[in-house]
Scaffold this motif. Structure first.
Motif, PDB file in Angstrom:
ATOM      1  N   TYR A  17       1.009  -1.419   0.219  1.00  0.00           N
ATOM      2  CA  TYR A  17      -0.003  -0.026  -0.063  1.00  0.00           C
ATOM      3  C   TYR A  17       1.030   1.151   0.071  1.00  0.00           C
ATOM      4  CZ  TYR A  17      -3.950   3.312   1.006  1.00  0.00           C
ATOM      5  OH  TYR A  17      -4.743   4.128   1.066  1.00  0.00           O
ATOM      6  N   ALA A  18       2.043   1.189   0.553  1.00  0.00           N
ATOM      7  CA  ALA A  18       2.850   2.274   1.038  1.00  0.00           C
ATOM      8  C   ALA A  18       3.807   2.511  -0.293  1.00  0.00           C
ATOM      9  CB  ALA A  18       3.680   2.363   1.971  1.00  0.00           C
ATOM     10  N   GLY A  19       4.216   1.331  -0.996  1.00  0.00           N
ATOM     11  CA  GLY A  19       5.277   1.294  -2.092  1.00  0.00           C
ATOM     12  C   GLY A  19       4.781   0.848  -3.581  1.00  0.00           C
ATOM     13  N   GLY A  20       3.810  -0.072  -3.375  1.00  0.00           N
ATOM     14  CA  GLY A  20       3.319  -0.599  -4.601  1.00  0.00           C
ATOM     15  C   GLY A  20       3.863  -2.368  -4.583  1.00  0.00           C
ATOM     16  N   GLY A  60       9.830  -6.499  -3.007  1.00  0.00           N
ATOM     17  CA  GLY A  60      10.162  -7.714  -3.212  1.00  0.00           C
ATOM     18  C   GLY A  60      10.043  -8.643  -1.995  1.00  0.00           C
ATOM     19  N   MET A  61      10.361  -9.956  -2.328  1.00  0.00           N
ATOM     20  CA  MET A  61      10.026 -11.084  -1.101  1.00  0.00           C
ATOM     21  C   MET A  61      11.103 -10.721   0.060  1.00  0.00           C
ATOM     22  SD  MET A  61       7.445 -12.722  -1.618  1.00  0.00           S
ATOM     23  CE  MET A  61       7.569 -14.063  -0.413  1.00  0.00           C
ATOM     24  N   ARG A 108      -3.297   6.595   0.788  1.00  0.00           N
ATOM     25  CA  ARG A 108      -2.426   6.290  -0.384  1.00  0.00           C
ATOM     26  C   ARG A 108      -3.236   5.707  -1.722  1.00  0.00           C
ATOM     27  NH1 ARG A 108       0.474   8.045   2.895  1.00  0.00           N
ATOM     28  NH2 ARG A 108       2.434   7.208   3.588  1.00  0.00           N
ATOM     29  N   GLY A 109      -4.554   6.299  -1.675  1.00  0.00           N
ATOM     30  CA  GLY A 109      -5.350   5.998  -2.556  1.00  0.00           C
ATOM     31  C   GLY A 109      -5.951   4.497  -2.555  1.00  0.00           C
ATOM     32  N   GLY A 147      -3.526  -1.183 -11.464  1.00  0.00           N
ATOM     33  CA  GLY A 147      -2.707  -0.347 -12.439  1.00  0.00           C
ATOM     34  C   GLY A 147      -1.196  -0.929 -12.678  1.00  0.00           C
ATOM     35  N   GLU A 148      -0.882  -1.719 -11.633  1.00  0.00           N
ATOM     36  CA  GLU A 148       0.482  -2.273 -11.803  1.00  0.00           C
ATOM     37  C   GLU A 148       0.501  -3.692 -12.527  1.00  0.00           C
ATOM     38  OE1 GLU A 148       3.337  -2.239  -8.563  1.00  0.00           O
ATOM     39  OE2 GLU A 148       1.815  -1.362  -7.308  1.00  0.00           O
ATOM     40  N   ILE A 149      -0.595  -4.195 -12.509  1.00  0.00           N
ATOM     41  CA  ILE A 149      -0.855  -5.649 -13.139  1.00  0.00           C
ATOM     42  C   ILE A 149      -1.368  -5.714 -14.601  1.00  0.00           C
ATOM     43  CG2 ILE A 149      -1.534  -7.917 -12.772  1.00  0.00           C
ATOM     44  CD1 ILE A 149       0.345  -7.055 -10.606  1.00  0.00           C
ATOM     45  N   GLY A 150      -0.743  -5.723 -15.566  1.00  0.00           N
ATOM     46  CA  GLY A 150      -1.122  -5.785 -16.912  1.00  0.00           C
ATOM     47  C   GLY A 150      -2.125  -6.689 -17.092  1.00  0.00           C
ATOM     48  N   ASP A 151      -1.903  -7.844 -16.887  1.00  0.00           N
ATOM     49  CA  ASP A 151      -2.725  -9.209 -17.374  1.00  0.00           C
ATOM     50  C   ASP A 151      -4.149  -9.170 -16.589  1.00  0.00           C
ATOM     51  OD1 ASP A 151      -3.890 -11.476 -18.082  1.00  0.00           O
ATOM     52  OD2 ASP A 151      -2.335 -12.534 -16.789  1.00  0.00           O
TER      53      ASP A 151
END
Length: 187
Positions: free
Chosen positions: A22-25, A30-31, A102-103, A111-115
């Motif tokens: 939520y803060a950074g996308g 990363g894991m 944060r929206g 918006g981050e996932i194209g599929d």
């Protein structure tokens, strides 16, 4: 030996992941960062979730439940159907001015996932459908001519206000959306 129960471990993973994405996308989280922030070993994370997408989808499902409960409870505090419908924008405005705004996590994720068939996008879509159904319920209570159409228009207003508040910093976008809703209701 780790004294944390599986449920507590899973909760730590989910809470840390939610805060991070939520803060950074999603892509920026990363894991390694999830391991470090949650304090849970990578092997333990993969014991609960097959991969990062499954973890993020579960985070979003849990957020959906909490967010919808909060939003419906707050909106339903108003007395009349029209007041309930209009009050949702006041509820949003309170959220916009909170320190952790944060929206919309679901718009952000989509918006981050194209599929479009990705499980994360599916959870985002399910959230919007639930929100649309709640808006339709409010519109039906107002006894408008076409509650389905009004609900669709209200969803655009809600998501538009959230997006404007995030992108431009205009925390009063909910008031503008509320003014448009008044016009749609003929008030």
């Amino acid at each position: 030996m780790n004294d944390i129960s599986p449920n507590e471990t899973q909760k730590k993973i989910l809470e840390a992941t939610e805060r991070l994405i939520y803060a950074g996308g999603i892509c920026a989280t990363g894991m390694d960062l999830i391991v470090k922030t949650s304090g849970v070993a990578r092997k333990s994370i993969y014991r609960y979730f097959l991969n990062k997408d499954e973890l993020v989808a579960e985070v979003l499902r849990r957020r959906d439940e909490r967010w919808m409960q909060w939003f419906t409870d707050e909106t339903n505090r108003a007395n009349t159907p029209a007041e309930r419908l209009l009050s949702m924008f006041s509820v949003l405005e309170k959220w916009f001015v909170s320190a952790d705004f944060r929206g919309c996590a679901f718009i952000n994720a989509a918006g981050e996932i194209g599929d479009a068939d990705d499980p994360i996008r599916a959870v985002a879509k399910e959230h919007k459908i639930k929100l649309l159904n709640f808006l339709r319920q409010l519109a039906e209570e107002c006894r408008v001519e076409d509650p389905t159409e009004l609900a669709s228009e209200l969803l655009v207003l809600v998501d538009g206000a959230i997006t404007v508040a995030l992108v431009t910093g205009n925390k009063e976008s909910a008031r503008s959306a509320q003014n448009v809703a008044r016009k749609l209701l003929g008030l």
